[in-house]
Design an enzyme around this catalytic site. Sequence first.
Site: not given
Length: 487
Positions: A144, A203, A206-207, A226, A263, A355
């Site tokens: 995607k 993010s 999302g993860g 991640e 990251c 973060e």
Amino acid sequence: MQDLNSIMIQSTEAFKKYRKFSGKQKAIFLRAIAEEIEALGMDLIYTAMKESNLPEARLVGERGRTIFQLKMFADLLDEGSWVEARIDSANLNRQPIPKVDLRKMLVPIGTVAVFGASNFPFAYSTAGGDTASALASGCPVVVKGHPAHARTSAMVAEAILRAAERTGMPKGVFAHLDGGEGFDVGKALVMHPNTKAVGFTGSFGGGKALFDMANQRPEPIPVFSEMGSVNPVVLMPEKLKQDAENVAISYASSITLGVGQFCTNPGLIFGIENEDLEKFTAILSDEIEKIAPAMMLNEGIFNNYEEKKIIALTQDGVTTESVSKIEKTAQIQGTPTIASVSADIFLRNPTLHQEVFGPYSLVIKCKDETQLLEVLNHLEGQLSATLMATESELQFHEEIVDTLRNLSGRLNFNNVPTGVEVCFAMQHGGPFPACTDARFTSVGPDAIKRWVRPASYQSFPDSLLPDELKYDNPLNIWRMVDNEFVK
């Protein structure tokens, strides 16, 4: 929405053939992908520049890294020992129970869904490490694309499809879904019964959402997300006394590298309050003032940076130490910023642990070593942790070293965390919430192990075994035979 069901059926059919391809056949495919990407030339670079606001030099370097990763996995396949072949020979005379012949190796698990990252349009996206490692393992891939660089993703996808066609790969071994189709297509991809694993870089929200979806399926599947990290840095007193200036200058560069959009950006810096920490903070602040604001990847990431930065800076007890003195020349440029806070306040305020994705870092001032340890023990899982110390401090502060090791995937000594080498010894992955599975890395050859599982063959005729497990070792790979590594 594109006809996802047809894509997934085709991918599953491709898997039945592709999983039986030899390592050398798959290696030819991966090298062909690298060639096709290289053949796109500067058109690909200019497209990515327009979509991502990243400079030409950075993108040329990242394309090189992407091509290197593809060739690295091709080399891994050519050598072949990555399958971890294990053989325990039969001993029919063993008493009281005869021992059967058992042979084990790693085998691919099926179609992998890959979600492209916003901050790396090449190396962590359509043909990035997740895709390269999954294809190397024998798994088809459905990507995607990320909406932030949709055209770039489509160009790379077309290159992969050309490589698949010219190397005789089964139709459906790779597919690309338009990144602009949003949340619904991502959810449908994860929930589709033919999807067997997921790779994601982005993010936490999302993860974690993908991880939760995958575990709500009738057949749960592994999700390797991640999800970011604040990458704590610990400044030990003796090191600062000796070298505060150089440490501060190097960290000003690291904090602002790529406008802080890595990251591994050092988001939290811990030290014991004294004159040397004040000197470090002052020099760091002076350096930050000289660094110009720069374009962030897109408006959404810029807005998120501004929002999170304002929230952090307006917390009780937080002092803004430094802001770039160079005026912005565009709306979505991220302004380098340094703040500080006492460890007492940091311990009481979880908001300050989060973060801030951009050129920002928070200095936490601890009263003593006891409080430093207390603070470190309150941190969540990280991709990396760094100890700036002398060798004697490293030797006599074992508890600090152990604490940092336990909360991170990569423990860094007297260096900056930004920069992730692609090699066997790299661990890019850490305890939750940095990643959903700290046992694996998303960078380096070992990334292939996310997409495989062990399978044993018991008492099989030699002629029907995979080449990796046959008696005469036709592939000449390293294998463990009766508890000894041999060729």
